[in-house]
Design a protein around this motif. Structure first.
Motif, PDB file in Angstrom:
ATOM      1  N   TRP A  13       0.814  -1.215   0.000  1.00  0.00           N
ATOM      2  CA  TRP A  13       0.000   0.000   0.000  1.00  0.00           C
ATOM      3  C   TRP A  13       0.851   1.269   0.000  1.00  0.00           C
ATOM      4  CZ3 TRP A  13      -4.848  -0.170  -1.379  1.00  0.00           C
ATOM      5  CH2 TRP A  13      -5.559  -1.372  -1.236  1.00  0.00           C
ATOM      6  N   GLY A  14       2.099   1.147  -0.333  1.00  0.00           N
ATOM      7  CA  GLY A  14       2.951   2.305  -0.513  1.00  0.00           C
ATOM      8  C   GLY A  14       3.578   2.795   0.782  1.00  0.00           C
ATOM      9  N   PRO A  15       4.746   3.439   0.632  1.00  0.00           N
ATOM     10  CA  PRO A  15       5.464   3.607  -0.640  1.00  0.00           C
ATOM     11  C   PRO A  15       6.022   2.285  -1.153  1.00  0.00           C
ATOM     12  CG  PRO A  15       6.811   4.378   1.182  1.00  0.00           C
ATOM     13  CD  PRO A  15       5.470   4.039   1.771  1.00  0.00           C
ATOM     14  N   ALA A  16       6.172   2.224  -2.473  1.00  0.00           N
ATOM     15  CA  ALA A  16       6.546   0.970  -3.128  1.00  0.00           C
ATOM     16  C   ALA A  16       8.047   0.743  -3.160  1.00  0.00           C
ATOM     17  CB  ALA A  16       5.998   0.957  -4.555  1.00  0.00           C
ATOM     18  N   THR A  17       8.818   1.565  -2.476  1.00  0.00           N
ATOM     19  CA  THR A  17      10.278   1.432  -2.484  1.00  0.00           C
ATOM     20  C   THR A  17      10.777   1.085  -1.095  1.00  0.00           C
ATOM     21  OG1 THR A  17      10.550   3.810  -2.077  1.00  0.00           O
ATOM     22  CG2 THR A  17      10.539   3.067  -4.375  1.00  0.00           C
ATOM     23  N   GLY A  18      11.915   0.402  -1.051  1.00  0.00           N
ATOM     24  CA  GLY A  18      12.545   0.055   0.210  1.00  0.00           C
ATOM     25  C   GLY A  18      14.055   0.016   0.058  1.00  0.00           C
ATOM     26  N   ARG A  19      14.747  -0.190   1.155  1.00  0.00           N
ATOM     27  CA  ARG A  19      16.205  -0.210   1.144  1.00  0.00           C
ATOM     28  C   ARG A  19      16.689  -1.544   1.696  1.00  0.00           C
ATOM     29  NH1 ARG A  19      18.485   4.628   0.192  1.00  0.00           N
ATOM     30  NH2 ARG A  19      20.489   3.922   1.037  1.00  0.00           N
ATOM     31  N   VAL A  20      17.570  -2.188   0.935  1.00  0.00           N
ATOM     32  CA  VAL A  20      18.199  -3.444   1.371  1.00  0.00           C
ATOM     33  C   VAL A  20      19.668  -3.386   0.966  1.00  0.00           C
ATOM     34  CG1 VAL A  20      16.079  -4.808   1.181  1.00  0.00           C
ATOM     35  CG2 VAL A  20      17.608  -4.624  -0.782  1.00  0.00           C
ATOM     36  N   PRO A  21      20.554  -4.018   1.702  1.00  0.00           N
ATOM     37  CA  PRO A  21      21.974  -4.000   1.334  1.00  0.00           C
ATOM     38  C   PRO A  21      22.243  -4.867   0.103  1.00  0.00           C
ATOM     39  CG  PRO A  21      21.624  -5.372   3.266  1.00  0.00           C
ATOM     40  CD  PRO A  21      20.316  -4.697   2.989  1.00  0.00           C
ATOM     41  N   ASN A  22      23.149  -4.394  -0.736  1.00  0.00           N
ATOM     42  CA  ASN A  22      23.607  -5.147  -1.896  1.00  0.00           C
ATOM     43  C   ASN A  22      22.441  -5.627  -2.764  1.00  0.00           C
ATOM     44  OD1 ASN A  22      25.458  -6.258  -3.636  1.00  0.00           O
ATOM     45  ND2 ASN A  22      25.777  -8.123  -2.417  1.00  0.00           N
ATOM     46  N   ALA A  23      21.572  -4.657  -3.132  1.00  0.00           N
ATOM     47  CA  ALA A  23      20.349  -5.011  -3.860  1.00  0.00           C
ATOM     48  C   ALA A  23      20.634  -5.459  -5.284  1.00  0.00           C
ATOM     49  CB  ALA A  23      19.396  -3.810  -3.870  1.00  0.00           C
ATOM     50  N   ARG A  24      21.734  -5.024  -5.887  1.00  0.00           N
ATOM     51  CA  ARG A  24      21.992  -5.319  -7.298  1.00  0.00           C
ATOM     52  C   ARG A  24      22.686  -6.666  -7.535  1.00  0.00           C
ATOM     53  NH1 ARG A  24      20.815  -2.013 -11.222  1.00  0.00           N
ATOM     54  NH2 ARG A  24      20.453   0.208 -10.868  1.00  0.00           N
ATOM     55  N   ARG A  25      22.871  -7.455  -6.500  1.00  0.00           N
ATOM     56  CA  ARG A  25      23.539  -8.738  -6.710  1.00  0.00           C
ATOM     57  C   ARG A  25      22.644  -9.653  -7.565  1.00  0.00           C
ATOM     58  NH1 ARG A  25      21.580  -8.402  -1.594  1.00  0.00           N
ATOM     59  NH2 ARG A  25      20.201 -10.054  -0.810  1.00  0.00           N
ATOM     60  N   GLU A  26      23.263 -10.419  -8.431  1.00  0.00           N
ATOM     61  CA  GLU A  26      22.521 -11.338  -9.293  1.00  0.00           C
ATOM     62  C   GLU A  26      22.230 -12.627  -8.533  1.00  0.00           C
ATOM     63  OE1 GLU A  26      24.119 -11.964 -13.137  1.00  0.00           O
ATOM     64  OE2 GLU A  26      24.654  -9.853 -13.455  1.00  0.00           O
ATOM     65  N   ILE A  71      14.572 -11.720   0.765  1.00  0.00           N
ATOM     66  CA  ILE A  71      14.763 -10.703  -0.261  1.00  0.00           C
ATOM     67  C   ILE A  71      15.338 -11.317  -1.524  1.00  0.00           C
ATOM     68  CG2 ILE A  71      15.970  -8.565  -0.844  1.00  0.00           C
ATOM     69  CD1 ILE A  71      13.695  -8.210   1.139  1.00  0.00           C
ATOM     70  N   GLU A  72      16.253 -12.283  -1.383  1.00  0.00           N
ATOM     71  CA  GLU A  72      16.816 -12.948  -2.551  1.00  0.00           C
ATOM     72  C   GLU A  72      15.737 -13.714  -3.315  1.00  0.00           C
ATOM     73  OE1 GLU A  72      19.937 -15.357  -1.061  1.00  0.00           O
ATOM     74  OE2 GLU A  72      21.421 -13.727  -1.004  1.00  0.00           O
ATOM     75  N   GLY A  92      18.762   0.425  -7.473  1.00  0.00           N
ATOM     76  CA  GLY A  92      19.979   1.073  -7.014  1.00  0.00           C
ATOM     77  C   GLY A  92      20.805   0.085  -6.227  1.00  0.00           C
ATOM     78  N   GLU A  93      21.943   0.540  -5.737  1.00  0.00           N
ATOM     79  CA  GLU A  93      22.813  -0.345  -4.975  1.00  0.00           C
ATOM     80  C   GLU A  93      22.149  -0.822  -3.692  1.00  0.00           C
ATOM     81  OE1 GLU A  93      25.538  -1.667  -5.927  1.00  0.00           O
ATOM     82  OE2 GLU A  93      25.625  -0.559  -7.817  1.00  0.00           O
TER      83      GLU A  93
END
Length: 811
Positions: free
Chosen positions: A191-204, A214-215, A227-228
């Motif tokens: 229900w928003g906001p649709a963004t969050g922060r996690v460490p090392n988000a760009r890992r494949e 999260i993975e 973002g990162e």
């Protein structure tokens, strides 16, 4: 139907409603309706229009924004109905769609409703939803998208992004594969906001190797790394988690106002008393600054000490004194003047304002307060550099201030006889304009409600009758838009109808509403034996000025008490009053005989007044009584004046004349200043004025557009659009080639076009050497330049003749 064609198909009345509701679209007036449509789709214009929407209407826009294209009204009603906290979507939905069509934010028939161009882009996160899959994964490498698509949608064909979008369009199966912790993380973003922060988000991460919650989400595309350390919930996933609803507990009506019910008549009388008191405070402020003007700070504004002294003299709280100063300045009654360093002085406009009736003077002050962009409530606070904000400081401007005042008074106007609480007003304003929220806005609302009570627009927290008339004259409040549309329709009629419309549109004069409620001024005082005078009511303006000059205010209230003293009588004598003239004025304006003690006081001060004269040396003291000069030189308090006896009747000093006069008065003497010619310098109370505006500043209406201006703009748009559609095409445009020819024939063709007043098609090289084509209406040719109306850009431009490659006619 294209948006431009939809605009063109609108009736004249509908176009008048559009430009009246969005006046920025005709500033300046576009050349044709195509230009109007383009301007209506610009980001700034769309942002202003969205800021005017209430919570429900904005929710309708957001619901349309999350659709892929045009939607039928039935689908929209179903989506809105799911989100409603209570009730059915109609008739609120119908009213919202009418409003959005009037603002040209939604267009098309009911079976294909769509947002105007640019509206979707202006809504970055409609209803708190994230971007679609196609946008949220646009920065991911193609090979990574292919791997994700192979994991979650094996056997499908297409690009990785297409396969991923198809799989996430129905994410139910993918959601069943993730753990409960992962699902809980998604629910927090649903229900928003649709963004969050996690460490090392760009890992494949692949589906088979995902371990943490999260993975698991990143591997399946249920979360996208933007973002990162930032992730975003794709819009399709968010809508699925919301159960197909765009909003949750959407209110279709504004929240009810809560507060205390008041008797309207009592509120009107209370507000009238406040209005009278505020006019007198401003008048007393100007009178005091006529005699003792404060200095202007180097950074601009009024010093803290001067403000505190003014607060004491006016006997009001500091915020009220700041309000009076700011309104007087905004109304053009005080301005900076008085030489190099500068002083705050009344203007000649104050003299014109002072002779008007009290009700008319209040209307000037109230309209000024309503429309000014300065915020007196910030006086005493500190800026971002931790510097104090003084009254009249340049940094007190806030462009949102007049808009917030109008909105707050509009809320009060919607509830006659009710004094709503501050929290209730804030809740209503948050529903009316949800995009305009923040700490500053809440602070401005608080200031507006407090100042409205002090100025006399409200009484006991209720909008007064004269306050309602003031809002009507300014074009704000409930029904203002309907009234503007009615006037616009009448303005578009015949000349006779215009006259009738003008009479019908005349608003109630707020001064006429206020005048019967104001107390009748009295023209007399009651002199008493203890050297005081009692004013049994508000004095007339002239008597009030005279009493302020000859006596000091000792107390205020239902009856004002003035006290006569040596200093006050001397002040009147300094202003040019003689002893006999002063006593005659007291006898004329007193309902009781002049007490003997007061007569003796006036006679005694007058006998001593002017015996000592101060001129310019540095300065000198001249007196016909040598014994009195002996007394001055023997006084220990005169040591700092550095006096030297030049003659039995003359003493010289190195101090200035003004400082010498003030020092002698502090020692108990009654000197007067004299000019180089030996004449007495009379300091009149109204003798000092700044070179400010000669009249009070006119305050334009802040809301709406003049109906006649709207009608004229629509006529110009129709005429320009007809000319635009009927314009002839170039005759020499094979394969889109621009005109080219010899320079001599080009000059000749342009001269002929100027003589005949016809349009031509030219080829033109810009500053980078790129060839362009223009359709022009040449006006004149001189100095190597052609001045012409450029139809391509709907503006007048100058063209360098050496850059014109050729000229062709129009068919």
């Amino acid at each position: 139907m294209e948006f431009t064609e939809w605009i063109r198909a609108r009736s004249d009345e509908q176009l008048r409603e559009l430009v009246s509701a969005r006046p920025e679209l005709i500033t300046p007036v576009p050349a044709h309706l195509e230009g109007l449509a383009a301007r209506a789709g610009s980001p700034s214009a769309i942002g202003r229009a969205l800021d005017r929407l209430d919570r429900f209407t904005l929710a309708v826009v957001e619901t349309l924004a999350v659709q892929d294209g045009p939607s039928p009204r039935e689908t929209l009603a179903d989506l809105v109905g799911r989100a409603l906290a209570a009730g059915e979507p109609e008739p609120a939905l119908g009213a919202a769609l009418d409003r959005l069509r009037d603002l040209a934010l939604v267009y098309g028939p009911d079976d294909a409703l769509d947002l105007a161009p640019g509206v979707r882009k202006a809504l970055d996160d409609p209803a708190g939803l994230g971007p679609p899959v196609a946008d949220v994964f646009r920065h991911h490498p193609p090979e990574q998208l292919d791997e994700m698509a192979d994991d979650i949608a094996p056997g499908t064909t297409g690009t990785g992004k297409e396969r991923l979008a198809a799989a996430l369009a129905e994410p139910a199966k993918l959601l069943e594969e993730v753990s409960g912790e992962a699902r809980a993380a998604l629910d927090q973003l649903a229900w928003g906001p649709a963004t969050g922060r996690v460490p090392n988000a760009r890992r494949e991460v692949r589906v088979g190797s995902a371990r943490s919650p999260i993975e698991q989400l990143l591997a399946r595309g249920l979360l996208a790394a933007t973002g990162e350390e930032s992730v975003t919930l794709p819009r399709e996933v968010g809508l699925h988690l919301r159960g197909g609803r765009v909003h949750r507990d959407l209110p279709a009506a504004p929240p009810a106002l809560e507060g205390t019910a008041r008797d309207q008549e009592l509120a009107d009388r209370t507000a009238a008393g406040q209005a009278f008191a505020f006019v007198r405070v401003v008048e007393e402020l100007c009178e005091r600054w006529s005699f003792e003007p404060p200095g202007v700070l180097r950074t601009g504004g009024l010093g803290v000490r001067d403000m505190k002294r003014l607060t004491t003299e006016l006997d009001v709280p500091e915020w009220v004194a700041a309000l009076a100063v700011e309104v007087a300045h905004a109304a053009g009654l005080v301005a900076q003047g008085g030489g190099v360093d500068g002083e705050w002085l009344p203007t000649t406009g104050y003299d014109l304002w002072r002779v008007r009736s009290t009700a008319d003077r209040w209307v000037t002050l109230a309209l000024t307060w309503l429309h000014m962009d300065r915020v007196p409530g910030l006086v005493g606070e500190r800026d971002e550099r931790d510097r104090p904000l003084n009254a009249l400081h340049p940094d007190l401007r806030r462009t949102a201030a007049p808009v917030v005042r109008a909105a707050a008074l509009g809320v009060l106007a919607s509830a006659p006889g009710l004094a709503p609480s501050r929290a209730s007003v804030l809740d209503r304003m948050a529903w009316q304009q949800p995009r305009r929220r923040g700490p500053l806005r809440e602070q401005l609302v608080e200031f507006a409600l407090r100042e409205a009570e002090q100025v006399g627009v409200t009484g006991l927290g209720v909008l007064s009758g004269h306050g309602r008339a003031l809002m009507a004259s300014a074009g704000i409040g409930p029904g203002a838009e309907e009234s503007a549309r009615t006037r616009a329709g009448k303005a578009a009629g015949s000349k006779g109808t215009k006259g009738a419309a003008a009479k019908a549109a005349v608003a109630v004069d707020p001064a006429a509403v206020l005048a019967p409620l104001l107390p009748e001024p009295v023209d007399h005082v009651l002199l008493q034996a203890d050297l005081t005078a009692v004013a049994p009511g508000p004095l007339t303006s002239e008597l009030n000025r005279w009493m302020t000059l000859a006596a000091d205010v000792e107390s205020k209230g239902g009856a004002t008490v003035y006290r006569f003293s040596d200093a006050s009588v001397r002040r009147a004598l300094d202003a040019g009053q003689g002893a006999d003239e002063l006593l005659a004025a007291l006898e004329r304006h007193s309902a009781t005989p002049v007490p003997q003690a007061l007569s003796y006081l006036v006679a005694d001060v007058a006998r001593r007044h002017g015996r000592i004269r101060v001129g310019t040396a540095g300065a000198y003291i001249r007196c016909d009584d040598p014994a009195l000069l002996d007394q001055i030189t023997a006084d220990r308090r005169s040591a700092s004046l550095r006096l030297r006896r030049l003659a039995p009747t003359v003493i010289a000093s190195r101090t200035s004349r003004a400082a010498l006069v003030d020092s002698l008065r502090a020692m108990g003497y009654a000197p007067v200043a004299e000019s180089l010619d030996g004449d007495v310098i009379v300091s009149r109370l109204d003798g000092r004025r700044s070179e400010g505006p000669a009249q009070t500043r006119s305050v334009p209406a802040s809301n709406g557009l003049d109906p006649e201006v709207a009608a004229a703009a629509v006529r110009a748009l129709r005429a320009g659009d007809a000319a635009h559609l009927a314009r002839r095409e170039p005759v020499a445009a094979p394969d889109g080639a621009i005109p080219r020819g010899p320079a001599t024939s080009t000059i000749t063709a342009l001269q002929d076009a100027i003589k005949q007043g016809v349009r031509v098609w030219i080829g033109y090289l810009d500053s980078q050497g790129n060839a362009t084509s223009r359709i022009l209406e040449p006006a004149r040719m001189e100095g190597g330049y052609l001045t012409a109306y450029d139809e391509t850009r709907a503006a007048v431009h100058r063209f360098a003749l050496h850059r014109i490659t050729g000229v062709a006619g129009l068919s």
